[in-house]
Design a protein around this motif. Sequence first.
Motif, PDB file in Angstrom:
ATOM      1  N   ASP A 142       0.772  -1.338  -0.015  1.00 48.48           N
ATOM      2  CA  ASP A 142      -0.025   0.077  -0.002  1.00 48.48           C
ATOM      3  C   ASP A 142       0.969   1.446   0.115  1.00 48.48           C
ATOM      4  OD1 ASP A 142      -2.537  -0.882  -0.093  1.00 48.48           O
ATOM      5  OD2 ASP A 142      -2.778  -0.972   1.857  1.00 48.48           O
ATOM      6  N   LYS A 174      -0.040  12.896  -8.656  1.00 49.17           N
ATOM      7  CA  LYS A 174      -1.111  13.547  -8.122  1.00 49.17           C
ATOM      8  C   LYS A 174      -1.059  14.584  -7.334  1.00 49.17           C
ATOM      9  CE  LYS A 174      -4.513  10.697 -10.217  1.00 49.17           C
ATOM     10  NZ  LYS A 174      -5.206  11.081 -11.264  1.00 49.17           N
ATOM     11  N   SER A 232       1.889   1.926  -3.589  1.00 42.95           N
ATOM     12  CA  SER A 232       0.963   2.523  -4.183  1.00 42.95           C
ATOM     13  C   SER A 232       0.568   3.857  -3.859  1.00 42.95           C
ATOM     14  CB  SER A 232      -0.326   1.767  -3.841  1.00 42.95           C
ATOM     15  OG  SER A 232      -1.377   2.275  -4.287  1.00 42.95           O
ATOM     16  N   ALA A 233       0.992   4.260  -2.565  1.00 42.88           N
ATOM     17  CA  ALA A 233       0.816   5.691  -2.135  1.00 42.88           C
ATOM     18  C   ALA A 233       1.957   6.554  -2.751  1.00 42.88           C
ATOM     19  CB  ALA A 233       0.678   5.876  -0.722  1.00 42.88           C
ATOM     20  N   HIS A 262       0.970   7.225  -6.453  1.00 43.56           N
ATOM     21  CA  HIS A 262      -0.074   8.340  -6.638  1.00 43.56           C
ATOM     22  C   HIS A 262       0.314   9.521  -6.188  1.00 43.56           C
ATOM     23  CE1 HIS A 262      -4.140   9.463  -5.525  1.00 43.56           C
ATOM     24  NE2 HIS A 262      -3.667  10.277  -4.875  1.00 43.56           N
ATOM     25  N   ARG A 280      -5.840  11.478   1.869  1.00 45.75           N
ATOM     26  CA  ARG A 280      -7.049  11.021   1.375  1.00 45.75           C
ATOM     27  C   ARG A 280      -7.784  11.854   0.470  1.00 45.75           C
ATOM     28  NH1 ARG A 280      -9.719   6.846   4.674  1.00 45.75           N
ATOM     29  NH2 ARG A 280      -8.096   5.240   5.225  1.00 45.75           N
ATOM     30  N   SER A 287      -5.552  -0.487   0.591  1.00 52.31           N
ATOM     31  CA  SER A 287      -6.407  -1.629   0.164  1.00 52.31           C
ATOM     32  C   SER A 287      -6.320  -2.938   0.950  1.00 52.31           C
ATOM     33  CB  SER A 287      -6.338  -1.778  -1.375  1.00 52.31           C
ATOM     34  OG  SER A 287      -5.133  -2.359  -1.704  1.00 52.31           O
ATOM     35  N   TRP A 307      -6.471   9.040  -2.534  1.00 54.66           N
ATOM     36  CA  TRP A 307      -5.758   7.581  -2.197  1.00 54.66           C
ATOM     37  C   TRP A 307      -6.199   6.960  -1.034  1.00 54.66           C
ATOM     38  CZ3 TRP A 307      -2.967   5.098   1.413  1.00 54.66           C
ATOM     39  CH2 TRP A 307      -2.512   3.771   1.105  1.00 54.66           C
ATOM     40  N   SER A 308      -6.410   5.855  -0.753  1.00 55.92           N
ATOM     41  CA  SER A 308      -6.677   5.010   0.305  1.00 55.92           C
ATOM     42  C   SER A 308      -6.261   3.688   0.153  1.00 55.92           C
ATOM     43  CB  SER A 308      -8.244   4.811   0.596  1.00 55.92           C
ATOM     44  OG  SER A 308      -9.092   4.519  -0.384  1.00 55.92           O
TER      45      SER A 308
END
Length: 322
Positions: free
Chosen positions: A226, A237, A229-230, A233, A292, A299, A296-297
Amino acid sequence: MSDSYLPKPLDRSEIVYIAGHRGLVGSALWRHFESQGFSNLVGRSRSELDLLDRPAVFGFLEHTKPGVVVVAAAKVGGILANSTYPADFLSENLQIQVNLLDAALAARVPRLLFLGSSCIYPKFAAQPISESALLTGRLEPTNDAYAIAKIAGILQVQSVRRQHNLPWISAMPTNLYGPGDNFSPTGSHVLPALMMRYSDAVRTGSTNVTNWGSGSPRREFLHVDDMASACLHLLEKFDGPTQVNVGTGEDQTIAEIANVVADAVGYSGGTTWDSSKPDGTPQKLLDVSTLRSSGWSPSISLADGIASTVAWYQANSDSVRA
């Protein structure tokens, strides 16, 4: 936000250098970037590139010319290692960071993500801890040297933004765990330490496990996949001067987490808590509203993440990093 820079999807053919690509976070970053179609990932082992060797780091980045750098390289450890070797943690992390960030600046790397740690925040910061809590109080003494090094990295990134107008950013993860973690008996963090103890108890038939501290401190844990992934992101972003907290926004007591680990390994005996050993910070829960709000959050649930990490540890117990 840096002048004239708007966050956007990264070119999948861009050269991306992941510093520390064999560590817990770096290896997860490599897996995630690869799964997302990046075809030009670059990593160097310590034997190939010593990040304490400043001329070597400058030469490497000048030659490689990456479009993106992720600084996941660091000297890390748990409470015992941090409190026993504070000078080493301060000096080596400062050298690694300054060498990489200075060399990236010299090479005019357009996009850089510096990874820190939630230990940068004051020991008694209001919970959950917002990004604005940085430098508002005293640090936890057992890892203050490491925290100071990471704070210096955040400020260097902010300074580069102000002075050189490069869109570099920083991410501050909560406690991380997952495949590739450090399972050293003296250098591990709390979750791998618990996994080792309970797994050993099952293997040896022991009916009691003794854990450090009182079991009452509350901790937030994020699976390293995770985290990876963040990071991607944020690179695509987010742009801004403040560090960004990365976590789940939820915490449990160490005793509760120990029970989850015990269940995952199939341990049914008793647990004793040695309150003569340090607890560390009483609570460390991050305010993740900035992350958030960017979309993104996480999983991976804690129970699923611990179960899969225990399975990985048991399958690789002869070769895990220690």
